[in-house]
Design an enzyme around this catalytic site. Structure first.
Site, PDB file in Angstrom:
ATOM      1  N   LYS A  66      56.174  54.513  73.293  1.00 60.01           N
ATOM      2  CA  LYS A  66      56.800  53.445  73.772  1.00 60.01           C
ATOM      3  C   LYS A  66      57.844  53.000  72.882  1.00 60.01           C
ATOM      4  CE  LYS A  66      55.497  49.423  76.325  1.00 60.01           C
ATOM      5  NZ  LYS A  66      56.175  49.530  77.499  1.00 60.01           N
ATOM      6  N   GLU A 118      57.416  59.043  86.488  1.00 60.53           N
ATOM      7  CA  GLU A 118      57.091  57.578  86.778  1.00 60.53           C
ATOM      8  C   GLU A 118      58.282  56.461  87.094  1.00 60.53           C
ATOM      9  OE1 GLU A 118      56.430  56.180  82.746  1.00 60.53           O
ATOM     10  OE2 GLU A 118      57.769  57.162  81.827  1.00 60.53           O
TER      11      GLU A 118
HETATM   12  C1  LIG Z   1      58.392  53.678  81.286  1.00 55.00           C
HETATM   13  C2  LIG Z   1      57.159  52.727  81.690  1.00 55.00           C
HETATM   14  N1  LIG Z   1      56.351  53.344  82.211  1.00 55.00           N
HETATM   15  C3  LIG Z   1      55.049  52.781  82.573  1.00 55.00           C
HETATM   16  C4  LIG Z   1      54.960  51.411  82.121  1.00 55.00           C
HETATM   17  C5  LIG Z   1      53.927  50.586  82.544  1.00 55.00           C
HETATM   18  O1  LIG Z   1      52.941  50.447  81.167  1.00 55.00           O
HETATM   19  P1  LIG Z   1      51.805  49.248  81.200  1.00 55.00           P
HETATM   20  O2  LIG Z   1      51.112  49.374  82.511  1.00 55.00           O
HETATM   21  O3  LIG Z   1      51.355  49.716  79.964  1.00 55.00           O
HETATM   22  O4  LIG Z   1      52.950  48.038  81.151  1.00 55.00           O
HETATM   23  C6  LIG Z   1      56.135  50.613  81.680  1.00 55.00           C
HETATM   24  C7  LIG Z   1      55.880  49.222  81.044  1.00 55.00           C
HETATM   25  O5  LIG Z   1      56.945  48.625  80.927  1.00 55.00           O
HETATM   26  C8  LIG Z   1      57.240  51.601  81.144  1.00 55.00           C
HETATM   27  O6  LIG Z   1      58.160  50.979  80.679  1.00 55.00           O
END
Ligand SMILES: Cc1ncc(COP(=O)(O)O)c(C=O)c1O
Length: 287
Positions: free
Chosen positions: A146, A178
């Site tokens: 992240k 995703e």
């Molecule tokens: C690229 C990406 N994928 C998936 C997610 C979802 O992650 P989470 O459920 O932990 O917010 C995010 C969240 O902002 C994201 O930026």
């Protein structure tokens, strides 16, 4: 007034500044988390802190705080912010250094915590679903980190904004990875499908909650690669994230998904998610 945390101090946002030589600014050399807070309780805090550790490991940056220290900083940030429901954004960068790609000899990480106003999607949006477009996933091969280096995600997300849509669903080598800022689920012939976690997607905290709820509520599901044809022929498509929770995608590239309305499996999952969230808020389930 918004109170933020920066390198050991809580202070008004307007008074906060960082050196221009911060590697977060120069290179996007940092990682972050967004933690939803419901009724002033951070949701899935330990999972977010574990993912933060994995991201820090991924960029070879030592964690500047123990889990207990993070927890007290986050609890204090929540106390200082307005609103029962909010979000906590936290970011750690490799700090200031000479303008050189290589890591500085001495690293002084920059730690920043910002309270966010998060409002779950309005009921009308939940009932109508949202439109999405698809695009080629042209990001790097460490999408499991992240990272604050979000330029590819920013550009991909903007494509959907330009098209008047809520999200860009990403396809890499013919498979769904995703969304630009969300994970994606598909329902095919009544079976809930999720792409497996890998270096090609962020391991979403909401993704895990959804799979746990599917198990708990006896919703048939499988975790396996989803190809483009399956995505386009799906009866239902959902996006999940900490800020958007679970939302149905009802059109993809201008064509309806299923009958163009949020489907029955989505409605079950949405209700299960809200129940779970409310039980956490009332202290009846572990956050
Ligand atoms: C690229 C990406 N994928 C998936 C997610 C979802 O992650 P989470 O459920 O932990 O917010 C995010 C969240 O902002 C994201 O930026």
């Amino acid at each position: 007034m918004t109170t933020i945390y920066l390198n050991g101090r809580f202070l008004p946002l307007e008074e906060a500044s960082i050196p221009v030589m911060d590697r977060g600014f120069l290179f996007g050399d940092g990682v972050y988390e967004v933690i939803p807070v419901y009724s002033r309780r951070p949701f899935r805090l330990h999972e977010h802190l574990d993912r933060l550790q994995a991201s820090l490991d991924g960029i070879r940056l030592a964690n500047p705080h123990t889990a207990q220290e993070w927890e007290s900083l986050i609890v204090r940030s929540v106390e200082l912010a307005e609103g029962e429901d909010q979000g906590i954004y936290l970011q750690v960068t490799r700090g200031p250094g000479p303008r050189d790609h290589a890591f500085p000899n001495t690293v002084q990480p920059t730690v920043f915590i910002l309270p966010l106003r998060i409002t779950p999607p309005a009921r009308e949006l939940v009932d109508s679903g949202v439109a999405a477009i698809s695009a080629a996933d042209n990001r790097w091969l460490r999408c499991d980190i992240k990272s604050t280096s979000l330029l590819p995600n920013v550009l991909l997300r903007q494509l959907s904004v330009d098209a008047g849509c809520a999200e860009t669903l990403l396809l890499r080598d013919g498979f769904l990875s995703e969304g630009s800022a969300s994970n994606v689920f598909v329902v095919a012939n009544g079976l809930l499908l999720a792409p497996p976690k890998s270096n090609l997607m962020l391991p979403g905290i909401t993704y895990d909650v959804v799979l746990e709820l599917a198990r708990e509520h006896g919703i048939a599901h499988a975790v396996r690669p989803i190809d483009e044809a399956e995505l386009r022929a799906a009866g239902e498509v959902w996006i999940t994230s900490s800020t958007r929770e679970v939302l149905a995608v009802t059109t993809l590239d201008g064509r309806p998904i299923g009958d163009g309305r949020p489907g029955p499996v989505f409605r079950r999952m949405y209700a299960a998610y809200q129940d779970y969230k409310h039980s956490v808020m009332r202290g009846k389930a572990l956050p």
